[in-house]
Design a protein around this motif. Structure first.
Motif, mmCIF file in Angstrom:
data_model
loop_
_atom_site.group_PDB
_atom_site.id
_atom_site.type_symbol
_atom_site.label_atom_id
_atom_site.label_comp_id
_atom_site.label_asym_id
_atom_site.label_seq_id
_atom_site.Cartn_x
_atom_site.Cartn_y
_atom_site.Cartn_z
ATOM 1 N N ALA A 328 37.354 25.266 -16.718
ATOM 2 C CA ALA A 328 37.064 26.701 -15.647
ATOM 3 C C ALA A 328 38.253 27.690 -16.445
ATOM 4 C CB ALA A 328 37.500 25.938 -14.644
ATOM 5 N N GLU A 329 38.307 28.206 -17.296
ATOM 6 C CA GLU A 329 38.991 29.052 -18.198
ATOM 7 C C GLU A 329 39.738 30.180 -17.225
ATOM 8 O OE1 GLU A 329 40.828 29.601 -20.453
ATOM 9 O OE2 GLU A 329 41.691 31.840 -19.855
ATOM 10 N N GLU A 330 38.723 31.168 -15.969
ATOM 11 C CA GLU A 330 39.228 31.894 -15.399
ATOM 12 C C GLU A 330 40.195 31.651 -14.191
ATOM 13 O OE1 GLU A 330 36.366 35.078 -13.549
ATOM 14 O OE2 GLU A 330 35.195 35.157 -15.417
ATOM 15 N N GLN A 331 40.145 30.271 -14.103
ATOM 16 C CA GLN A 331 40.996 29.458 -13.014
ATOM 17 C C GLN A 331 41.783 28.877 -13.692
ATOM 18 O OE1 GLN A 331 38.152 26.538 -10.928
ATOM 19 N NE2 GLN A 331 40.026 25.929 -9.614
ATOM 20 N N LEU A 332 41.269 28.871 -14.701
ATOM 21 C CA LEU A 332 43.347 28.163 -15.484
ATOM 22 C C LEU A 332 43.906 29.327 -15.917
ATOM 23 C CD1 LEU A 332 41.474 25.282 -17.969
ATOM 24 C CD2 LEU A 332 42.721 24.956 -16.031
ATOM 25 N N ALA A 333 43.471 30.020 -16.183
ATOM 26 C CA ALA A 333 44.755 31.427 -16.838
ATOM 27 C C ALA A 333 45.125 32.047 -14.991
ATOM 28 C CB ALA A 333 43.798 32.656 -16.838
ATOM 29 N N LYS A 334 44.489 31.901 -14.247
ATOM 30 C CA LYS A 334 45.102 32.423 -12.809
ATOM 31 C C LYS A 334 45.788 31.622 -12.365
ATOM 32 C CE LYS A 334 43.075 34.573 -8.664
ATOM 33 N NZ LYS A 334 44.449 33.790 -7.770
#
Ligand code: CAA
Length: 384
Positions: A328-334
């Motif tokens: 989950a790229e967005e979740q990890l970046a956030k």
């Protein structure tokens, strides 16, 4: 033969970090020693309200839907920061996640190698039982002590991987090379909360083991460095993997050297900002490579896993077409961007206020916790 490997990856680290330039200054060191010489920029600060079980649950929750949870047949939990000398962290985790009771749940220990043992045992199991889904965890808190040489290589967090047939992210090659030798480079007797380490020696053993298993792998497979798009290393600190890669780069052409070096930069990005996860470090580095690298489907990736004491393994896998759907790229970046910087004084205070090893009952201040799973304290000698 059934294609088996990593279907999904989740990652959790608590919401605080200490800046390595600030820590260097506080310790009377040149910041560039930590930033360049060691290769670390930020270090995760682990509050008393997170242990390996809660961190693993927070990581696993990212990748498990209720339907998937119902299909997990085995939980293999690699850690060297266990919370009980008898009962497995995997049993606590299976309960927290609400996994089916017809599951096997065990803990695996061999320093930072534990999650690789889990991954390989899971893969072999799925080769025999292609319907099976195995949850593999690497979760640790790296503690050497305030004002020790190892302090700059602390950190913590958890990686959760789902191992299945026809995986979304990575198909594991069914060949690997491993090496075990009784070495006292890093250890933690049961009466200690912090690791003992012969630091310089440990880095030499790491490099020797890498050479040994890489050479053996090439002999077994007839593959060479030219067959690899990237290498992911166990990264206790990012300079360690950089030294590993440098050992084998002369085997590559100048063009390959440039692309393998670029891939290494991608693979160290997240580790540089989190610190050592022990068992999870190699797999955070793999995730970092997936997130920041320029990889494409069918690229072959080499993995070097190292656990002090000591065991090393080199294995490989091939990226699958939809590998970006497995995390989950967005979740990890956030998650990483939203972390709060704490001062060195606050980090020291948090470091020394962990759940005591002597009290039977203790309530922790959970006011600041935002994670789904956290440790509330201990009652009647049972963690809550
Ligand atoms: N600017 C740039 N670089 C600088 C510098 C400056 N101002 N000052 C020093 N450096 C460089 C040094 O030249 C050195 O670089 P090289 O290693 O490339 O020569 C680097 O910074 C580190 O300097 P020192 O060797 O003097 O550092 P140290 O004595 O403080 O110890 C350490 C470093 C041994 C890694 C120590 O932090 C430690 O013991 N860490 C824990 C053990 C560890 O992580 N071992 C790894 C292998 S074991 C393993 O992998 C399992 C695991 O997870 C623990």
């Amino acid at each position: 033969m059934t294609v088996v490997g990593i279907d999904k990856i989740g990652f959790y680290t608590p919401g605080m970090y200490v800046d390595m330039a600030e820590l260097a200054t506080a310790r009377g060191e040149d910041p560039n020693k930590y930033l360049i010489g060691i290769g670390q920029s930020k270090q995760a600060v682990i509050p008393p309200t997170q242990d390996v079980v809660t961190m693993a649950a927070n990581a696993a929750e990212q990748i498990l839907t209720p339907a998937l949870k119902a299909k997990i047949g085995m939980v293999l939990f690699g850690t060297e920061s266990g919370i009980d000398n008898s009962k497995a962290t995997a049993v606590y985790l299976a309960h927290l996640l609400g996994l089916p009771q017809n599951t096997r749940a065990i803990e695996l220990k061999q320093a930072c190698y534990g999650a690789t043992a889990g991954l390989q045992l899971a893969a072999d199991y799925v080769r025999v039982h292609p319907q099976a889904k195995v949850l593999v965890i690497g979760a640790d808190i790296a503690r050497y002590g305030l004002r020790t040489a190892g302090e700059v290589t602390q950190g913590g967090g958890a990686v959760a991987m789902l191992v299945t047939a026809d995986p979304t992210i990575l198909a594991l090659d069914d060949v690997s090379s491993y090496h075990t030798e009784d070495v006292m480079d890093f250890w933690r007797p049961t009466y200690r909360t912090e690791a003992l380490v012969d630091g310089k020696y440990s880095t030499n053993v790491y490099l020797d083991f890498f050479k040994t298993v890489w050479t053996d792998y090439q002999q077994q497979t007839q593959r060479s460095i030219a067959d690899f798009a990237a290498f992911a290393f166990h990264l206790p600190f990012t300079k360690m993997g950089r030294k590993g890669l440098r050992q084998i780069l002369p085997e590559a052409t100048p063009e390959q050297q440039a692309s393998l070096t670029a891939a290494f930069e991608a693979s160290q990005e997240d580790n540089r900002n989190v610190g050592n996860l022990y068992t999870g470090s190699l797999y955070l580095s793999f995730l970092s490579l997936l997130r920041h690298g320029q990889l494409v489907a069918n690229d072959r990736i080499g993995f070097f896993s190292y656990g002090s004491g000591a065991e090393g393994e080199f294995f490989s896998g091939v990226l699958q077409p939809n590998f970006r759907d497995g995390f989950a790229e967005e979740q990890l970046a956030k998650q990483l961007a939203d972390r709060r910087r704490v001062s060195v004084a606050d980090y020291e205070q948090i470091y020394t206020s962990q759940l005591s090893n002597n009290s039977r009952d203790e309530q922790l201040a959970v006011g600041e916790e935002t994670a789904t799973y956290y440790l509330a304290g201990r009652q009647h000698e049972q963690r809550q």
